[in-house]
Design a protein around this motif. Structure first.
Motif, PDB file in Angstrom:
ATOM      1  N   ILE A   1       0.841  -1.197   0.000  1.00 15.80           N
ATOM      2  CA  ILE A   1       0.000   0.000   0.000  1.00 15.80           C
ATOM      3  C   ILE A   1       0.880   1.252   0.000  1.00 15.80           C
ATOM      4  O   ILE A   1       0.563   2.246  -0.656  1.00 15.80           O
ATOM      5  N   SER A   2       2.000   1.187   0.699  1.00 10.38           N
ATOM      6  CA  SER A   2       2.885   2.355   0.775  1.00 10.38           C
ATOM      7  C   SER A   2       3.343   2.781  -0.618  1.00 10.38           C
ATOM      8  O   SER A   2       3.308   3.967  -0.969  1.00 10.38           O
ATOM      9  N   ALA A   3       3.786   1.831  -1.432  1.00  3.57           N
ATOM     10  CA  ALA A   3       4.221   2.156  -2.793  1.00  3.57           C
ATOM     11  C   ALA A   3       3.055   2.676  -3.623  1.00  3.57           C
ATOM     12  O   ALA A   3       3.212   3.607  -4.430  1.00  3.57           O
ATOM     13  N   ALA A   4       1.877   2.098  -3.425  1.00  2.00           N
ATOM     14  CA  ALA A   4       0.710   2.540  -4.188  1.00  2.00           C
ATOM     15  C   ALA A   4       0.331   3.977  -3.843  1.00  2.00           C
ATOM     16  O   ALA A   4      -0.165   4.720  -4.711  1.00  2.00           O
ATOM     17  N   LEU A   5       0.579   4.402  -2.600  1.00  2.00           N
ATOM     18  CA  LEU A   5       0.214   5.764  -2.212  1.00  2.00           C
ATOM     19  C   LEU A   5       1.096   6.807  -2.894  1.00  2.00           C
ATOM     20  O   LEU A   5       0.654   7.939  -3.136  1.00  2.00           O
ATOM     21  N   PHE A   6       2.343   6.453  -3.238  1.00  2.00           N
ATOM     22  CA  PHE A   6       3.153   7.368  -4.049  1.00  2.00           C
ATOM     23  C   PHE A   6       2.487   7.575  -5.411  1.00  2.00           C
ATOM     24  O   PHE A   6       2.416   8.702  -5.916  1.00  2.00           O
ATOM     25  N   ALA A   7       2.002   6.477  -6.010  1.00  2.00           N
ATOM     26  CA  ALA A   7       1.332   6.579  -7.312  1.00  2.00           C
ATOM     27  C   ALA A   7       0.029   7.358  -7.195  1.00  2.00           C
ATOM     28  O   ALA A   7      -0.341   8.110  -8.110  1.00  2.00           O
ATOM     29  N   VAL A   8      -0.687   7.206  -6.077  1.00  2.00           N
ATOM     30  CA  VAL A   8      -1.924   7.966  -5.855  1.00  2.00           C
ATOM     31  C   VAL A   8      -1.630   9.466  -5.874  1.00  2.00           C
ATOM     32  O   VAL A   8      -2.327  10.239  -6.558  1.00  2.00           O
ATOM     33  N   CYS A   9      -0.610   9.888  -5.134  1.00  2.00           N
ATOM     34  CA  CYS A   9      -0.256  11.315  -5.102  1.00  2.00           C
ATOM     35  C   CYS A   9       0.204  11.794  -6.467  1.00  2.00           C
ATOM     36  O   CYS A   9      -0.133  12.908  -6.896  1.00  2.00           O
TER      37      CYS A   9
ATOM     38  N   PHE B   1      -0.717   3.344 -13.727  1.00  2.00           N
ATOM     39  CA  PHE B   1      -0.741   3.543 -12.274  1.00  2.00           C
ATOM     40  C   PHE B   1       0.105   2.490 -11.575  1.00  2.00           C
ATOM     41  O   PHE B   1       0.958   2.813 -10.734  1.00  2.00           O
ATOM     42  N   TRP B   2      -0.128   1.234 -11.898  1.00  7.63           N
ATOM     43  CA  TRP B   2       0.593   0.166 -11.194  1.00  7.63           C
ATOM     44  C   TRP B   2       2.056   0.117 -11.604  1.00  7.63           C
ATOM     45  O   TRP B   2       2.919  -0.266 -10.796  1.00  7.63           O
ATOM     46  N   TYR B   3       2.374   0.530 -12.826  1.00 12.24           N
ATOM     47  CA  TYR B   3       3.779   0.621 -13.223  1.00 12.24           C
ATOM     48  C   TYR B   3       4.496   1.664 -12.362  1.00 12.24           C
ATOM     49  O   TYR B   3       5.621   1.427 -11.888  1.00 12.24           O
ATOM     50  N   ARG B   4       3.849   2.792 -12.120  1.00 16.18           N
ATOM     51  CA  ARG B   4       4.475   3.819 -11.295  1.00 16.18           C
ATOM     52  C   ARG B   4       4.550   3.397  -9.827  1.00 16.18           C
ATOM     53  O   ARG B   4       5.500   3.763  -9.120  1.00 16.18           O
ATOM     54  N   ALA B   5       3.565   2.633  -9.388  1.00 18.68           N
ATOM     55  CA  ALA B   5       3.650   2.099  -8.020  1.00 18.68           C
ATOM     56  C   ALA B   5       4.857   1.184  -7.884  1.00 18.68           C
ATOM     57  O   ALA B   5       5.566   1.204  -6.868  1.00 18.68           O
ATOM     58  N   ARG B   6       5.123   0.373  -8.937  1.00 22.28           N
ATOM     59  CA  ARG B   6       6.303  -0.501  -8.900  1.00 22.28           C
ATOM     60  C   ARG B   6       7.596   0.320  -8.986  1.00 22.28           C
ATOM     61  O   ARG B   6       8.610  -0.042  -8.372  1.00 22.28           O
ATOM     62  N   GLN B   7       7.564   1.429  -9.738  1.00 19.79           N
ATOM     63  CA  GLN B   7       8.731   2.319  -9.748  1.00 19.79           C
ATOM     64  C   GLN B   7       9.002   2.878  -8.347  1.00 19.79           C
ATOM     65  O   GLN B   7      10.157   2.964  -7.913  1.00 19.79           O
TER      66      GLN B   7
END
Length: 519
Positions: A286-294, A358-364
């Motif tokens: 979830i932490s990585a996904a929140l970077f993509a959310v912002c 979105f998920w690619y950026r979360a993985r980044q």
């Protein structure tokens, strides 16, 4: 103080910038939250964590010291605990607002504080307000069958502490210990006996030549410096800083008064489980996904130039890197153990397949976070960053003091200095300076249910957690964590420090991104 502690202390002096708080809303029977019991638990924990009871003495900008007066008896500890508790009749929101925006609660002679309230919003009007802080001769209360049948009430606890004493992990570990003692089956007399026994272990029978206060961050990860290692560390740190490129920032406005607000949402347990499952399927937390959310929320607002990336920063837990471990009984976890890392993502959106992007950026974000945490140079970078932050804090602290006294004058330009001071030899070849604006900071606390052992205090039912700190003008920080099986998102920001409506729009877009991509 070490360099990291000093860098937090100096900016905090005037208005309490970075003074931390942790709010916990809970339900429980009145006898477990009786003033005498709370005072004893608070005294036990202040004994275990002496940094909470210290004062600060400033001798020079680079010579700031903790001063600890050893308790002469258990009664001495109780007096100290009583002097640092306050009972109020307030709602949660009133309590947090007064801490963030009212007069400063903490000071050089009060580095930690406890506030306990019976929330008016949830209490029966017929129930009297909480009593004033009791005196030591009020006697102790013991558990009884009568107490066990008391009804349950709503309570709000605010734990306040200076940031240079420790970090969020220390704050949450402390809260878990506090509730573990408060909600234990032990009677009040049992807790008083524990306080006496622990005081004897530390002060009546223990050797007096041991280090009572925890070591500074830099001393917990020492390095054997040589001229070569120093040069390599300086070059690596400079290169790592040159990689930081950020061209996105919220438009700010000048306002004489700071006002911090903390809009907070929590998602139901079933929805949180679905989010965890979705993140796992895409190989991120979830932490990585929140970077993509912002990142997506800001890009959708169309803010900033498209060709410059968004840079966001977050805290790095340094405890796993410590090579110096405290020894019992002075093995407190109250000390600073945080560094920082940055995540940089593009500031544009593709025309199609937004979910894949979105998920690619979360993985980044995950990859960049992992590289920061697993870098073999994380220790040397921490030392270099601590040195830089300390020097900067000393410079600004001296400037602030001189401005307050009306004696500050701008530094003399290098061309007018006599004799001229030769410029510092650069470590690396000169490069064009890139913008380094950070869009937002994220405090990603992870699964707090791994810290709070709810089963050890079943009579005290936690239901709400909010955390943050007093901010400087124009500051913003997003908190993300799971607690009681729910995902919580909390945005603390100065509502007077930004252009009207822009942060509200960002918050709305961020919640929309959670709804669109995470579920």
């Amino acid at each position: 103080m070490g360099e990291t502690e000093l860098s937090y202390y100096l900016p905090s002096r005037q208005t309490g910038v970075n003074d931390m708080y942790l709010h916990l809303g809970f339900r429980g029977p009145e006898h477990l939250v009786a003033p005498a019991r709370v005072r004893t638990v608070w005294a036990i924990l202040r004994l275990r964590h002496p940094l909470l009871c210290t004062n600060v003495e400033m001798h020079a900008y680079d010579d700031i010291r903790f001063v600890y007066d050893a308790p002469t008896s258990p009664e001495d500890l109780l007096k100290d605990a009583e002097a640092n508790i306050e009972y109020r009749s307030q709602t949660k929101d009133e309590m947090i607002d007064s801490y963030l925006n009212g007069p400063r609660t903490l000071s050089n002679t009060r580095l930690s504080y406890l506030i306990l309230a019976k929330s008016l919003a949830h209490s029966d009007p017929a129930i009297p307000s909480p009593p004033p802080t009791p005196h030591l001769d009020g006697g102790s209360q013991t558990l009884s069958v009568q107490n066990a049948t008391q009804p349950t009430y709503q309570h709000d606890l605010l734990i306040c502490a200076m940031h240079f004493l420790g970090d969020g992990m220390a704050l949450h570990a402390f809260a878990n210990d506090f509730f573990g003692l408060l909600g234990a089956k032990d009677s009040d007399e049992d807790l008083s006996n524990r306080l006496s026994d622990e005081w004897k272990t530390r002060w009546a029978t223990a050797p007096q030549d041991v280090a009572v206060l925890p070591s500074a961050l830099e001393d917990n990860i020492p390095m054997k410096w040589s001229r070569l290692r120093r040069a390599v560390a300086a070059a690596d740190f400079e290169m790592s800083q040159q990689k930081l490129v950020g061209g996105q920032a919220f438009p700010r406005r000048k306002h004489p008064e700071r006002r911090t607000v903390v809009p907070t949402i929590s998602l139901p347990e079933q929805r949180t489980k679905a989010i965890l499952k979705k993140c796992k399927e895409n190989g991120v937390s979830i932490s990585a996904a929140l970077f993509a959310v912002c990142n997506f929320a800001w890009a959708r607002m169309g803010g900033g130039p498209r060709d410059l990336p968004s840079m966001m920063y977050s805290a790095l837990n340094l405890r796993p890197y410590f090579t110096v471990k405290p020894t019992a009984p002075w093995d407190s976890y109250w000390f600073l153990a945080i560094g920082y890392f940055n995540v940089i993502l593009p500031n544009f959106l593709p025309e199609d397949n937004l979910a894949r992007a979105f998920w690619y950026r979360a993985r980044q974000a995950k990859d960049q976070s992992t590289r920061a945490a697993k870098s073999p140079l994380v220790v040397s970078r921490t030392h270099e960053m601590a040195r830089e932050r300390s020097q900067r804090a000393q410079k600004w602290g001296k400037e602030d003091d001189e401005k307050e006294k009306g004696i500050w004058s701008p530094p003399t330009p290098p061309s007018e200095q006599s004799p001229p001071i030769p410029p510092r030899e650069p470590v690396l070849p000169a490069r064009a300076k890139a913008p380094t604006a950070a869009l937002i900071g994220l405090s990603l606390l992870g699964n707090l249910d791994g810290i709070y052992k709810h089963q050890t205090f079943p009579a005290l039912e936690m239901h709400t957690l909010t955390t943050g700190s007093r901010q400087r003008n124009g500051a913003m920080l997003l908190f993300g964590y799971t607690f009681k099986g729910k995902l919580w998102l909390s945005l603390g920001y100065d509502e007077n420090g930004f252009s009207e409506g822009v942060v509200e729009k960002f918050w709305e877009e961020a919640i929309n991104c959670v709804d669109e991509f995470l579920v």
